[in-house]
Design an enzyme around this catalytic site. Sequence first.
Site, PDB file in Angstrom:
ATOM      1  N   TRP A  10     -54.268  58.877 -31.810  1.00 42.77           N
ATOM      2  CA  TRP A  10     -54.391  57.724 -30.908  1.00 42.77           C
ATOM      3  C   TRP A  10     -55.807  57.523 -30.395  1.00 42.77           C
ATOM      4  CZ3 TRP A  10     -49.396  58.501 -27.467  1.00 42.77           C
ATOM      5  CH2 TRP A  10     -48.271  58.109 -28.213  1.00 42.77           C
ATOM      6  N   LYS A  11     -56.691  58.489 -30.664  1.00 34.78           N
ATOM      7  CA  LYS A  11     -58.088  58.382 -30.214  1.00 34.78           C
ATOM      8  C   LYS A  11     -58.128  58.083 -28.707  1.00 34.78           C
ATOM      9  CE  LYS A  11     -59.221  57.129 -34.904  1.00 34.78           C
ATOM     10  NZ  LYS A  11     -60.101  56.464 -35.850  1.00 34.78           N
ATOM     11  N   HIS A  94     -63.052  65.778 -36.470  1.00 36.29           N
ATOM     12  CA  HIS A  94     -62.910  64.362 -36.842  1.00 36.29           C
ATOM     13  C   HIS A  94     -64.306  63.740 -36.960  1.00 36.29           C
ATOM     14  CE1 HIS A  94     -62.004  60.104 -36.604  1.00 36.29           C
ATOM     15  NE2 HIS A  94     -60.786  60.405 -36.977  1.00 36.29           N
ATOM     16  N   GLU A  96     -65.494  61.075 -35.970  1.00 37.43           N
ATOM     17  CA  GLU A  96     -66.014  60.491 -34.717  1.00 37.43           C
ATOM     18  C   GLU A  96     -66.592  61.582 -33.818  1.00 37.43           C
ATOM     19  OE1 GLU A  96     -62.444  58.302 -33.808  1.00 37.43           O
ATOM     20  OE2 GLU A  96     -62.861  57.018 -35.535  1.00 37.43           O
ATOM     21  N   GLY A 234     -54.799  56.291 -37.626  1.00 36.53           N
ATOM     22  CA  GLY A 234     -55.383  55.863 -36.368  1.00 36.53           C
ATOM     23  C   GLY A 234     -54.737  54.583 -35.871  1.00 36.53           C
ATOM     24  N   GLY A 235     -55.381  53.459 -36.111  1.00 32.98           N
ATOM     25  CA  GLY A 235     -54.946  52.165 -35.581  1.00 32.98           C
ATOM     26  C   GLY A 235     -53.467  51.857 -35.788  1.00 32.98           C
TER      27      GLY A 235
HETATM   28  P1  PGA Z   1     -57.632  54.499 -38.979  1.00 37.59           P
HETATM   29  O1  PGA Z   1     -58.178  55.915 -38.421  1.00 37.59           O
HETATM   30  O2  PGA Z   1     -56.244  54.752 -39.491  1.00 37.59           O
HETATM   31  O3  PGA Z   1     -57.675  53.576 -37.806  1.00 37.59           O
HETATM   32  O4  PGA Z   1     -58.569  54.094 -40.087  1.00 37.59           O
HETATM   33  C1  PGA Z   1     -57.898  57.108 -39.089  1.00 37.59           C
HETATM   34  C2  PGA Z   1     -58.499  58.276 -38.367  1.00 37.59           C
HETATM   35  O5  PGA Z   1     -59.634  58.175 -37.878  1.00 37.59           O
HETATM   36  O6  PGA Z   1     -57.869  59.348 -38.256  1.00 37.59           O
END
Ligand code: PGA
Length: 250
Positions: A10-11, A94, A96, A234-235
């Site tokens: 979910w970031k 990750h 990020e 993610g999204g």
């Molecule tokens: P995303 O992100 O599905 O929004 O591309 C994947 C992730 O960073 O784990």
Amino acid sequence: MRRLFIAGNWKMNMTAADAVKFISEIKDDLVAIENIDIAFCPTFLSVPAVSKALAGTSIGVGAQNMYFEPSGAYTGEVSPAMVAEFCQYVILGHSERRGYFGETDQGVNQKAKAALAAGLTPIICVGETLEQNEAGETTEFVSGQVANALDGLTGEQVGKLVMAYEPIWAIGTGRTASAEDANAIIGTAVRGTIENLFGSTVSEKVRIQYGGSVKPSNVKELMAKEHIDGALVGGASLKPSFVELLQNAL
Ligand code: PGA
């Protein structure tokens, strides 16, 4: 056969209240899904609430990061035992975290060891940039990330953890690696590297997710590939249609 494992990352989205509401909306559908291990990785502050909302189900909870030291004067950090109090999983390295917060292969390796010692299953992320991809450096770069992350671990430990191959150019961009390319890179740079370092019994056991713009419409093709054992999403894990994504995966 390796069982599919799909985790929602979910970031930095959803407050604890948002998260509990979201889980309550989709929980009945989630528990009806068979043959897939499922987990949600909320922000630290939402972890206890999500863990409570999922109590009594087989759906797991993961953190998105942790520190490797057991305790002490590390303002703002969260220890392995603190994560393990509520979570079964922890995402490590990750892109990020590597890109915005300066995480290194060496740090990921320290965290992997500490997570395993705390009884957590690490989800270790690797993946190349667009520039590296276009320069044909993907296999070499990703193999190096895998080798560095797993340095000093035993085969038994490696067999229990989860790897996630996430090409950086595919994260949050809507641009997915083709199922063929993802499978080929996972097969060579991730599973192949593990085989070289730890042998085929270990490399056949370890589960390797693909991540990067996985959606309900492309999950089936990706999951059908030999070396892809799940997804880090993610999204698409922030929407009720995440249920559809899970239903389409098998
Ligand atoms: P995303 O992100 O599905 O929004 O591309 C994947 C992730 O960073 O784990």
